[in-house]
Design a protein around this motif. Structure first.
Motif, short mmCIF file in Angstrom:
data_model
loop_
_atom_site.label_atom_id
_atom_site.label_comp_id
_atom_site.label_asym_id
_atom_site.label_seq_id
_atom_site.Cartn_x
_atom_site.Cartn_y
_atom_site.Cartn_z
N GLU A 224 -27.24 18.38 -10.21
CA GLU A 224 -26.59 18.50 -8.91
C GLU A 224 -25.69 19.73 -8.80
O GLU A 224 -25.27 20.10 -7.70
CB GLU A 224 -25.77 17.24 -8.63
N SER A 225 -25.40 20.39 -9.92
CA SER A 225 -24.52 21.56 -9.90
C SER A 225 -25.24 22.78 -9.34
O SER A 225 -26.42 23.02 -9.62
CB SER A 225 -24.04 21.88 -11.33
N ASP A 226 -24.53 23.55 -8.52
CA ASP A 226 -25.07 24.79 -7.98
C ASP A 226 -24.79 25.99 -8.89
O ASP A 226 -25.25 27.09 -8.62
CB ASP A 226 -24.47 25.08 -6.60
N GLU A 227 -24.04 25.77 -9.97
CA GLU A 227 -23.58 26.88 -10.79
C GLU A 227 -24.19 26.95 -12.18
O GLU A 227 -24.08 27.96 -12.86
CB GLU A 227 -22.05 26.82 -10.91
N VAL A 228 -24.82 25.88 -12.61
CA VAL A 228 -25.50 25.89 -13.91
C VAL A 228 -26.91 25.37 -13.72
O VAL A 228 -27.24 24.74 -12.72
CB VAL A 228 -24.75 25.04 -14.96
N SER A 229 -27.76 25.64 -14.70
CA SER A 229 -29.14 25.17 -14.63
C SER A 229 -29.62 24.82 -16.04
O SER A 229 -29.04 25.26 -17.04
CB SER A 229 -30.05 26.22 -14.01
N ARG A 230 -30.69 24.06 -16.10
CA ARG A 230 -31.25 23.66 -17.38
C ARG A 230 -32.16 24.75 -17.92
O ARG A 230 -32.95 25.33 -17.19
CB ARG A 230 -32.06 22.37 -17.22
N GLY A 231 -32.04 25.03 -19.22
CA GLY A 231 -32.91 26.00 -19.86
C GLY A 231 -34.05 25.35 -20.61
O GLY A 231 -34.90 26.04 -21.16
N GLN A 232 -34.04 24.02 -20.65
CA GLN A 232 -35.10 23.26 -21.32
C GLN A 232 -35.47 22.06 -20.47
O GLN A 232 -34.77 21.73 -19.50
CB GLN A 232 -34.64 22.79 -22.71
N ALA A 233 -36.55 21.40 -20.84
CA ALA A 233 -37.01 20.22 -20.10
C ALA A 233 -36.32 18.98 -20.64
O ALA A 233 -36.58 18.54 -21.75
CB ALA A 233 -38.52 20.10 -20.21
N TYR A 234 -35.42 18.42 -19.86
CA TYR A 234 -34.85 17.10 -20.14
C TYR A 234 -34.44 16.50 -18.79
O TYR A 234 -34.09 17.22 -17.86
CB TYR A 234 -33.65 17.15 -21.09
N GLU A 235 -34.56 15.18 -18.70
CA GLU A 235 -34.32 14.49 -17.44
C GLU A 235 -33.37 13.32 -17.67
O GLU A 235 -33.17 12.88 -18.80
CB GLU A 235 -35.64 13.96 -16.87
N PRO A 236 -32.78 12.81 -16.58
CA PRO A 236 -31.92 11.63 -16.73
C PRO A 236 -32.67 10.46 -17.34
O PRO A 236 -33.90 10.34 -17.20
CB PRO A 236 -31.51 11.31 -15.28
N MET A 237 -31.95 9.60 -18.02
CA MET A 237 -32.52 8.37 -18.59
C MET A 237 -31.47 7.28 -18.46
O MET A 237 -30.45 7.31 -19.14
CB MET A 237 -32.91 8.57 -20.06
N GLY A 238 -31.71 6.35 -17.56
CA GLY A 238 -30.71 5.32 -17.35
C GLY A 238 -31.19 4.23 -16.43
O GLY A 238 -32.38 4.11 -16.14
N TRP A 239 -30.24 3.41 -15.97
CA TRP A 239 -30.57 2.28 -15.12
C TRP A 239 -31.03 2.75 -13.76
O TRP A 239 -30.46 3.64 -13.15
CB TRP A 239 -29.35 1.37 -14.95
#
Length: 262
Positions: A224-239
């Motif tokens: 949700e951040s407009d200032e950082v981004s992911r450099g690898q593939a990972y996704e949320p894991m939760g309820w």
């Protein structure tokens, strides 16, 4: 579980000028860029006979799997708009939650399922590897800048430096002295409500559900951040809430078939 359905084109050309369902959607939502995707999804539900009247419905997850690559806008956005104008209806499956490993789409209905723990550990490892790699790259960039600054201090000339821009940059630096740049680590720390040592906050809890919830909070904040981004593939894991299912309303079906609404 993916529903096996016949393949139908997502083109809206199947509808002719007398298609009152398409016209209704245009009248109500034609001002939105996703209008064509709404028409396409409604036509797909009709073609596959997901109607209120025949006890045939489809979960959101299946719609994403089948249609995400065939619509110009996200399935969730399109569903929201169509529900607002009563073209589709949500069929509640009751309360309840499950744990979703979003990167693979694998659901776990038992929070003590031991098969999900290695998946959680892998996602956390992917995040931490990305975190450390981004910090390493930032450090290398800073070192390169320090080397150039030292060269100038030793008598070298900076390349292509505009004196006016230099003055503006120095003034800007003076104003921004107290504001640290937003980093992947700072976003994660804010999500966890801890100091910058996020590794301990993610790795120390012995309870895997607690670790999972913390990781979910971190990755959601990063996405949700407009200032950082992911450099690898990972996704949320939760309820996640138990998926509800969707049908084309009786009124929408009648419009599609140019039947009387009374």
């Amino acid at each position: 579980m993916i529903v096996n359905t016949p393949h139908y084109t997502m083109s809206t050309s199947d509808s002719d000028d007398s298609d009152r369902l398409e016209q209704y959607i245009r009248d109500e939502k034609g001002h939105l860029p996703s209008c064509e995707s709404m028409i396409a999804l409604a036509n797909w539900l009709y073609a596959n006979e997901y109607f209120e009247t025949n006890d045939r419905e489809i979960p959101t997850s299946d719609l994403r799997d089948i249609l995400n690559d065939r619509l110009e806008h996200g399935v969730d956005t399109v569903l929201d708009h169509l529900e607002e104008i009563s073209v589709i209806a949500e069929v509640s499956q009751g309360g309840g939650q499950f744990i979703l490993h979003e990167r693979t789409g694998e659901p776990f209905f038992d929070p003590n399922n031991r098969e999900m723990i290695p998946l959680l550990e892998e996602e956390i490892s992917r995040f931490l590897e990305d975190l450390h790699e981004q910090e390493s790259q930032a450090l290398e960039s800073k070192d390169a800048g320090d080397d150039e600054a030292q060269s100038i201090a030793d008598g070298g000339e900076p390349e292509d430096v505009d004196s006016d821009m230099t003055d503006e940059t120095e003034a800007g630096d003076e104003e921004d002295t107290d504001s640290a740049p937003t980093t992947l680590r700072s976003v994660a720390a804010d999500a966890l409500d801890v100091e910058l040592v996020v590794e301990d906050a993610l790795m120390n809890p012995t309870d895997h559900i607690e670790r999972m919830v913390r990781f979910d909070d971190v990755v959601t904040a990063v996405i949700e951040s407009d200032e950082v981004s992911r450099g690898q593939a990972y996704e949320p894991m939760g309820w996640r809430n138990t998926a509800n299912k969707w049908v084309l309303t009786t009124t929408a079906k009648a419009r599609k078939e140019n039947e009387s609404l009374t």
